[in-house]
Design a protein around this motif. Structure first.
Motif, mmCIF file in Angstrom:
data_model
loop_
_atom_site.group_PDB
_atom_site.id
_atom_site.type_symbol
_atom_site.label_atom_id
_atom_site.label_comp_id
_atom_site.label_asym_id
_atom_site.label_seq_id
_atom_site.Cartn_x
_atom_site.Cartn_y
_atom_site.Cartn_z
ATOM 1 N N PHE A 29 0.820 -1.291 -0.032
ATOM 2 C CA PHE A 29 0.124 0.149 0.066
ATOM 3 C C PHE A 29 0.739 1.280 -0.112
ATOM 4 O O PHE A 29 0.402 2.229 -0.634
ATOM 5 N N TRP A 30 2.116 1.165 0.784
ATOM 6 C CA TRP A 30 2.674 2.320 1.043
ATOM 7 C C TRP A 30 3.570 2.806 -0.360
ATOM 8 O O TRP A 30 3.905 3.961 -0.675
ATOM 9 N N SER A 31 3.788 1.746 -1.020
ATOM 10 C CA SER A 31 4.600 2.075 -2.255
ATOM 11 C C SER A 31 3.553 2.140 -3.517
ATOM 12 O O SER A 31 4.270 2.324 -4.758
ATOM 13 N N ALA A 32 2.600 1.774 -3.431
ATOM 14 C CA ALA A 32 1.522 1.904 -4.629
ATOM 15 C C ALA A 32 1.520 3.358 -5.157
ATOM 16 O O ALA A 32 1.553 4.345 -4.360
ATOM 17 N N THR A 33 1.354 3.514 -6.483
ATOM 18 C CA THR A 33 1.081 4.922 -7.039
ATOM 19 C C THR A 33 -0.476 5.178 -7.481
ATOM 20 O O THR A 33 -1.238 3.912 -7.762
ATOM 21 N N LYS A 34 -0.712 6.309 -7.589
ATOM 22 C CA LYS A 34 -2.051 6.852 -8.247
ATOM 23 C C LYS A 34 -2.084 6.835 -9.532
ATOM 24 O O LYS A 34 -1.315 7.532 -10.186
ATOM 25 N N SER A 35 -3.179 6.424 -10.105
ATOM 26 C CA SER A 35 -3.157 6.339 -11.697
ATOM 27 C C SER A 35 -4.307 7.396 -11.810
ATOM 28 O O SER A 35 -5.114 7.629 -11.122
ATOM 29 N N LEU A 67 10.047 -2.134 5.901
ATOM 30 C CA LEU A 67 11.137 -1.768 5.282
ATOM 31 C C LEU A 67 11.819 -0.714 6.415
ATOM 32 O O LEU A 67 11.231 -0.095 6.763
ATOM 33 N N ILE A 68 13.104 -0.734 6.326
ATOM 34 C CA ILE A 68 13.857 -0.136 7.348
ATOM 35 C C ILE A 68 13.718 1.269 7.105
ATOM 36 O O ILE A 68 13.499 2.125 7.901
ATOM 37 N N LYS A 69 13.844 1.997 5.883
ATOM 38 C CA LYS A 69 13.908 3.300 5.503
ATOM 39 C C LYS A 69 12.439 3.622 5.351
ATOM 40 O O LYS A 69 12.254 4.957 5.663
ATOM 41 N N GLU A 70 11.442 2.990 4.913
ATOM 42 C CA GLU A 70 10.351 3.502 4.447
ATOM 43 C C GLU A 70 9.190 3.547 5.438
ATOM 44 O O GLU A 70 8.334 4.209 5.507
ATOM 45 N N ASP A 71 9.337 2.299 6.421
ATOM 46 C CA ASP A 71 7.977 2.077 7.160
ATOM 47 C C ASP A 71 8.327 2.865 8.448
ATOM 48 O O ASP A 71 9.843 2.740 8.868
ATOM 49 N N SER A 72 7.418 3.157 9.344
ATOM 50 C CA SER A 72 7.840 3.568 10.463
ATOM 51 C C SER A 72 7.488 2.485 11.520
ATOM 52 O O SER A 72 6.434 1.866 11.870
ATOM 53 N N PRO A 78 11.852 10.240 13.039
ATOM 54 C CA PRO A 78 11.532 10.835 11.853
ATOM 55 C C PRO A 78 12.052 9.924 10.857
ATOM 56 O O PRO A 78 12.691 8.851 11.319
ATOM 57 N N SER A 79 11.966 10.082 9.662
ATOM 58 C CA SER A 79 12.319 9.439 8.617
ATOM 59 C C SER A 79 13.683 8.925 8.625
ATOM 60 O O SER A 79 14.702 9.520 9.223
ATOM 61 N N PHE A 90 17.371 -4.403 3.642
ATOM 62 C CA PHE A 90 16.593 -3.760 3.514
ATOM 63 C C PHE A 90 15.296 -3.685 4.177
ATOM 64 O O PHE A 90 14.491 -2.633 4.655
ATOM 65 N N LYS A 91 15.289 -4.737 4.930
ATOM 66 C CA LYS A 91 14.246 -5.081 6.086
ATOM 67 C C LYS A 91 14.492 -4.973 7.242
ATOM 68 O O LYS A 91 15.705 -5.588 7.670
ATOM 69 N N VAL A 92 13.672 -4.882 8.289
ATOM 70 C CA VAL A 92 14.091 -4.976 9.716
ATOM 71 C C VAL A 92 14.516 -6.431 10.100
ATOM 72 O O VAL A 92 15.410 -6.402 10.774
#
Length: 135
Positions: A29-35, A67-72, A78-79, A90-92
């Protein structure tokens, strides 16, 4: 916003599975884009992503979904987008070894204060049936 939270917190529901299959089947969901041709439902969910992300925190079991960088996943942090990660990290889950934090790896990636914050995060592998969970 409530529908977005339900989709994230209960991904096995029929509604969440249909939404994922239709709008972002190969992504999170977090990396999905809007068409441009997206349905109103998807546009509404997509527009809520930033608010949802700000209010979500991952409860870590095995770290394979995070994901380490993208997820909270670190409270009150912060980021992490400016952190340099070692190759194939890449992942926790890459920061966990045999059900515990890999202290050596954490110290090699993060500054001491952030490492101490991460070490205090309890891994809930048994409490959540081995699945990471948004809370």
């Amino acid at each position: 916003m409530k529908m977005g939270w339900l989709m994230l917190s209960k991904p096995s529901t029929f509604w969440a599975q249909i939404t994922k299959a239709k709008f972002f089947s190969s992504k999170s969901f977090w990396s999905a884009t809007k068409s441009k041709t997206a349905a109103n439902l998807w546009r509404a969910l997509f527009n809520m992503k930033d608010k949802l992300r700000a209010g979500c925190l991952w409860q870590i079991a095995d770290g394979t979904s995070i994901l380490i960088k993208e997820d909270s996943w670190i409270p009150s942090t912060p980021s992490l987008s400016n952190i340099r990660l070692p190759e194939n990290t890449f992942k926790v889950s890459d920061l966990i070894s045999t059900g515990q934090w890999d202290i050596v790896k954490l110290h090699s990636i993060f500054e001491p204060f952030l490492t101490s914050v991460i070490i205090r995060i309890k891994l809930t592998m048994y409490a959540t049936e081995g699945r990471d969970k948004l809370i």
